[in-house]
Design an enzyme around this catalytic site. Structure first.
Site, short mmCIF file in Angstrom:
data_model
loop_
_atom_site.label_atom_id
_atom_site.label_comp_id
_atom_site.label_asym_id
_atom_site.label_seq_id
_atom_site.Cartn_x
_atom_site.Cartn_y
_atom_site.Cartn_z
N ASP A 11 0.89 -1.69 0.43
CA ASP A 11 0.11 0.25 -0.40
C ASP A 11 0.67 1.76 0.17
O ASP A 11 1.70 1.64 0.66
CB ASP A 11 -0.80 0.04 1.13
CG ASP A 11 -1.50 -1.10 1.20
OD1 ASP A 11 -2.38 -1.32 0.08
OD2 ASP A 11 -2.62 -1.81 2.42
N ASP A 130 -14.03 -4.37 -2.06
CA ASP A 130 -13.37 -4.12 0.16
C ASP A 130 -14.54 -3.80 0.04
O ASP A 130 -15.35 -3.63 0.31
CB ASP A 130 -12.74 -2.44 0.11
CG ASP A 130 -11.85 -2.04 -0.03
OD1 ASP A 130 -10.97 -3.45 -0.82
OD2 ASP A 130 -11.36 -1.22 -0.79
#
Length: 252
Positions: A11, A130
């Site tokens: 990330d 997500d």
């Protein structure tokens, strides 16, 4: 039998690798280019680089960083974050990315998936989802890096995405993200057994047994993890050796 893949995820925020828990409390985990090169050397099958604030901050993923990564690693890698057009993808692929990941932009404009599949092929298009389990027991889609809840169920959106041309699903359980308590087996299994494309499980990998479970019990095609690799809690050769001994087909 297809080989199960181990995929470290990086990330990226402001050019650095970061890691949080349940999508918040981010801490620095190092230089993404150096980490990517290390994981490639250790035997990772693929890498995923996600610019986690690109959509939120209305920025584009940094093509310069992608170019740098491409010059330092020799395994396939996927890039995501802020991708909303064919042109965005063209630039990233030109700079060396193998696949791209779309999330919020595809949800808001589903025909984007079809456009990308038409121009680049489904093998290039990863639909990232997500998801979070709510009080009614159902798993719902969240957008903008987990900031915005929708009333669409995870499985329904995944199926629609595959029908539109997504070649792979990257499924992240927000409830499990960063907890190291194990992957979300139930929702992963639902997608893996009912969709015609590979499913990458993400969120919750903390022990070698968790990877065994997500492959054996949930039929995931790949398992993605971040902090356990970044902070050297498990190394990739050790994990793969363990899975091999458990009769799970991995590339050693």
């Amino acid at each position: 039998m297809l080989t199960k893949r181990i995929i470290p995820c990086l990330d990226i925020k402001d050019g650095r690798t970061v890691k949080g828990t349940n999508f918040i409390d981010l801490r620095d985990a190092g230089d993404p280019v150096e980490l990517g090169a290390l994981y490639a050397k250790q035997g990772a099958d693929e890498l995923v680089f996600l610019d986690i604030t690109a959509t939120h901050e209305k920025r584009k993923t940094l093509s310069e960083l992608v170019n740098k990564i491409a010059h330092h690693i020799n395994i396939p890698f996927t890039v995501g974050g802020g991708i909303s057009s064919v042109e965005d993808v063209y630039i990233l692929l030109q700079n060396g990315a193998d696949k791209i990941s779309v999330n919020t932009s595809a949800f808001k404009r589903p025909e984007l998936i079809r456009e990308l599949e038409k121009d680049f092929g489904s093998q290039c298009v990863v639909l990232a989802i997500d998801t979070k389990q709510e009080e009614d027991g159902e798993w719902y889609v969240y957008l903008n890096g987990g900031r915005v809840k929708t009333d669409i169920k995870c499985f329904d959106w995944a199926k629609q995405g595959v029908d539109l041309g997504a070649g792979e699903i990257l499924l992240t359980s927000m409830d499990h993200d960063g907890t190291k308590a194990g992957f979300a087996l139930e929702i992963t299994k639902l997608l893996a057994e009912n969709l015609s494309v590979p499913v990458i499980a993400s969120g919750g990998g903390g022990k070698t047994e968790h990877f065994k479970d997500v492959f054996n019990k949930a039929n995931a095609d790949a398992a993605l993890a971040a902090s356990i690799f970044h902070f050297k809690e498990i190394d990739i050769p050790e994990l793969k050796q363990y899975l091999h001994l458990q009769h799970i087909n991995v590339r050693l």
